[in-house]
Design a protein around this motif. Structure first.
Motif, short mmCIF file in Angstrom:
data_model
loop_
_atom_site.label_atom_id
_atom_site.label_comp_id
_atom_site.label_asym_id
_atom_site.label_seq_id
_atom_site.Cartn_x
_atom_site.Cartn_y
_atom_site.Cartn_z
N TRP A 130 11.21 39.01 23.38
CA TRP A 130 10.33 39.54 24.42
C TRP A 130 10.83 39.19 25.83
CZ3 TRP A 130 7.94 36.09 27.72
CH2 TRP A 130 7.92 34.75 27.32
N TYR A 133 12.89 41.98 26.85
CA TYR A 133 12.06 43.14 27.18
C TYR A 133 11.54 43.04 28.61
CZ TYR A 133 11.83 43.97 22.12
OH TYR A 133 12.14 44.20 20.81
N CYS A 134 11.16 41.82 29.02
CA CYS A 134 10.63 41.64 30.38
C CYS A 134 11.72 41.67 31.43
CB CYS A 134 9.87 40.32 30.46
SG CYS A 134 8.35 40.28 29.48
N PRO A 138 12.09 48.91 29.40
CA PRO A 138 12.53 50.10 28.67
C PRO A 138 12.56 51.32 29.56
CG PRO A 138 10.85 48.89 27.45
CD PRO A 138 10.90 48.29 28.82
N TYR A 152 17.65 48.25 17.50
CA TYR A 152 16.40 47.58 17.81
C TYR A 152 16.62 46.08 17.78
CZ TYR A 152 11.52 46.22 17.60
OH TYR A 152 10.30 45.67 17.87
N PRO A 153 16.31 45.35 18.84
CA PRO A 153 15.73 45.87 20.07
C PRO A 153 16.77 46.58 20.93
CG PRO A 153 16.15 43.53 20.28
CD PRO A 153 16.48 43.89 18.86
N ILE A 155 18.42 47.07 23.89
CA ILE A 155 18.66 46.45 25.18
C ILE A 155 20.13 46.60 25.56
CG2 ILE A 155 16.78 44.78 25.05
CD1 ILE A 155 18.73 42.77 23.97
N TYR A 406 2.91 51.05 23.63
CA TYR A 406 3.93 50.09 23.20
C TYR A 406 4.69 50.73 22.06
CZ TYR A 406 6.03 45.66 21.63
OH TYR A 406 6.90 44.66 21.27
N HIS A 465 6.99 47.11 26.95
CA HIS A 465 7.10 46.06 25.95
C HIS A 465 6.82 44.67 26.49
CE1 HIS A 465 9.19 49.20 23.70
NE2 HIS A 465 9.04 48.47 22.63
N CYS A 466 6.81 44.52 27.79
CA CYS A 466 6.67 43.19 28.37
C CYS A 466 5.22 42.76 28.47
CB CYS A 466 7.33 43.14 29.74
SG CYS A 466 7.23 41.52 30.55
N THR A 523 21.48 38.89 21.05
CA THR A 523 20.08 38.53 21.21
C THR A 523 19.91 37.09 20.79
OG1 THR A 523 19.63 39.38 19.00
CG2 THR A 523 19.25 40.87 20.83
#
Length: 657
Positions: A130, A133-134, A138, A152-153, A155, A406, A465-466, A523
């Motif tokens: 997460w 995500y922040c 996205p 997935y995810p 990024i 989301y 997502h954040c 990740t």
């Protein structure tokens, strides 16, 4: 000759009866002519037509049901025989102790098998990154089937320039969006509805935003209503009384359910009966005209938790007509929603072309080119009725097609909260194919409906997502501490420095992790780290003896209180004193923080969430001590007075109602 004569004489001496004797059962040794004829191979019957011979033709089975009973009896005897052999097996338990042990082992096996199947079928086995995500919001803009699916995810690749933080500088210059928010509830959930009415549905810090807010102008067109199916017999009178009291309950013409058509019934109802207040004030940019902009009805009576601007207009004696909402949203009653945050996100999408990056200037929807294209394809001799239909379609080309929420694994918007623009809601209520797809997991069904839309490739799947996550105590892969913009700024710095380091190693030829070498971004586990909760582990507060305010502060992501450990009693007061005030946490902005906290399964969790986001001082004790000048202290005093007066005004308005 003598034998033959004797036979002939006896035959002639015996009288031939006019009618044959009654039929007798076939005899195996019979040599009568009739039996010989009946068993003749030329007739195609053969000897197996006799029931005694063991024949199995249809006539025998139908005319002799006792044979069927005998067959069933043989099966039952075979089953009992097999069961008897099992019971008589030397390893079969016979003593009480061995029987108990066998039952215990069977129970352990059944539980283990169940847990194993749950693990195999559960798609969420790893904590989500997460923090990434922040850091990298996205940029989803089109449905999954119309773009290249990312891992997935998703990024990768990391952007060279991080996008600016939300909100854009021109947010409050845009007219607010009309939002109809339906809270899915049931007849027995009165306590949860009362919690919602008295917290996020009406509180100034939910409707106005952080700091001084905007006096509720952004959420002046936001309406919150509770959506129920048909109440049960014992609850009808109570629900009717509640409806008369609060004017905020909608009863759908369907039984109460979760995945058997309630969502479709809700959107169908909203297409004809959902209304929101109009724009009560002028903004720098005018409200764009859509195909539904001309639809209106006389002003409805507001609910007690509606905007105070709607109540002022209602009390004026000449209220403005209510209009169609720009969005119809669905939310579960175990979610805590910050209304100003939600409205700000969907407002940006309303005034966007394709995908409007945060911070870009306002641009009204471009539809002239589409209209010219349609007109150029229209033949000269087109009938008038067809031209009228084309004109109607032209007007709808201006309507935004937005599916916000989301996004779960590039497939569907999670069911705790998602919003559909008005054009999509109107289409759902009319499409015959959608009407046949109403039973199943409701959030996945909604995504399937979007794929069936005639302009599916133009729908903007906008995801955040954040700022949508589960309660810290829930322990799911989507949970972490209560999140504020100040902590996200610190997270961005740490993640950005990591990406820069990886990028520099790649340029110098340093050996990279296998997933980065394969073209995907790494990740690391630190991207899923939370100072509050750990996936798969039940939450334990840092210190046992903590009052409620300290307990809530320990649930804030990145706070000093959340980092305490048992046995450090002297650090608790220091951590509380050094906590961040609301102004610091929101970085002096009105919005830009948490939108939804989901999976609030207990009322005490709900109260913790309300205290974390709706209460608290604008400045902590340590921050007040850091303000040296009299001017700063005066500004702080005015800010506190404004907050108190706003809360007092809202409290008095609620009491008057």
């Amino acid at each position: 000759m003598s034998g033959r004569s004797s036979s002939d004489s006896s035959s002639s001496a015996t009288a031939t009866p006019s009618r044959g004797p009654s039929p007798l059962p076939f005899s195996r040794h019979s040599s009568s002519p009739s039996e010989t004829e009946s068993n003749s191979p030329l007739l195609g019957l053969g000897r197996y037509t006799s029931s005694r011979e063991g024949g199995w033709n249809l006539r025998t089975l139908v005319s002799n049901p006792s044979r069927r009973r005998k067959r069933e009896g043989r099966k039952w005897r075979a089953f009992k025989g097999g069961l008897r052999r099992i019971v008589r097996h030397p390893l079969f338990p016979r003593q009480p102790l061995t029987i108990i042990f066998a039952l215990l082992m069977f129970t352990i096996f059944a539980i283990s098998l169940t847990l194993f199947l749950l693990y195999i079928l559960n798609p969420d086995k790893e904590p989500l990154p997460w923090r990434a995500y922040c850091t990298i919001p996205p940029t989803t803009s089109v449905p999954p089937r119309y773009r290249t699916t990312l891992p997935y995810p998703y990024i990768n690749p990391p952007p060279k320039v991080m996008p600016p933080s939300f909100p854009p500088d021109d947010l409050d210059t845009l007219p607010p969006a009309g939002l109809f928010l339906g809270v899915f509830s049931m007849d027995s959930s009165l306590e949860r509805r009362m919690l919602i009415r008295t917290t996020w549905a009406t509180h100034p810090r939910s409707r106005n935003g952080a700091g001084e807010g905007d006096d509720g102008m952004g959420t002046s067109r936001t309406v919150v209503r509770f959506i129920l199916g048909q109440p049960r017999k014992g609850w009808e009178r109570r629900i009717q009384t509640e409806m008369e009291m609060f004017k905020d309950i909608i009863i759908l013409p369907c039984p109460e359910n979760m995945n058997s058509g309630k969502s479709h019934a809700y959107f169908t109802w909203a297409a004809s009966d959902a209304w929101v207040p109009p724009v009560y004030f002028n903004t720098t940019h005018p409200m764009p005209e859509f195909s539904y902009s001309t639809q209106h009805i006389p002003a409805l009576r507001p609910a007690p938790h509606d905007s105070h601007l709607a109540w002022q207009d209602s009390a004026s004696g000449h209220p403005m007509p209510w209009v169609r909402p720009d969005y119809v949203a669905k939310v579960d009653d175990d979610a805590f929603v910050m209304l100003a945050e939600l409205e700000a996100r969907v407002r940006i999408e309303l005034h966007a072309i394709a995908q409007r990056p945060y911070g870009m200037p306002y641009t009204s929807p471009a539809s002239a080119s589409a209209r010219v294209e349609v007109e150029s394809l229209t033949p000269v001799d087109t009938p008038l009725s067809t031209m009228v239909e084309q004109d109607n379609r032209d007007e709808s080309l201006n309507d935004p097609l937005v599916y916000w929420g989301y996004l779960v694994k590039e497939k569907f918007m999670a069911g705790e909260l998602y919003a559909l623009s008005w054009s999509l809601v109107d289409w759902i209520s009319k499409d015959q194919t959608v009407k046949g797809l109403t039973k199943g997991t409701e959030d996945k069904l909604t995504a399937r409906w979007m794929s069936l839309h005639p302009r599916a490739g133009e729908i903007r799947w906008s995801s955040d997502h954040c700022w949508i996550y589960d309660h810290p105590r829930s322990g799911t892969v989507y949970s972490h501490g209560f999140l504020f913009p100040s902590e996200v700024s610190r997270i961005k710095k740490s993640v950005s420095s990591y990406l820069e380091k990886v990028s520099s190693n790649s340029s110098t030829g340093t050996i990279l992790p296998s997933n980065l070498a394969a073209g995907t971004s790494p990740t690391p586990s630190s991207w899923a780290h939370s100072s509050v909760s750990t996936f798969g582990t039940r939450y334990q507060q840092p210190l046992q003896d903590m009052d409620f305010a300290h307990t809530v502060e320990a649930l804030v992501e990145g706070s000093d209180m959340s980092k305490l450990q048992e046995g450090i009693s002297t650090g608790a007061e220091r951590a509380w004193r050094n906590r961040e005030g609301r102004i610091t946490r929101y970085e002096s902005k009105r919005v830009g923080g948490t939108i939804v906290v989901h999976f609030i399964k207990k009322h005490v969790w709900f109260l913790e969430t309300a205290l974390a986001f709706l209460e608290g001082d604008n400045f902590s004790e340590a921050e007040l001590e850091g303000l040296n000048t009299d001017e700063d202290r005066l500004n702080v005093g005015l800010s506190s007075v404004w907050t108190d007066s706003s809360v007092f005004k809202q409290t008095n308005a609620s009491a008057a109602l």
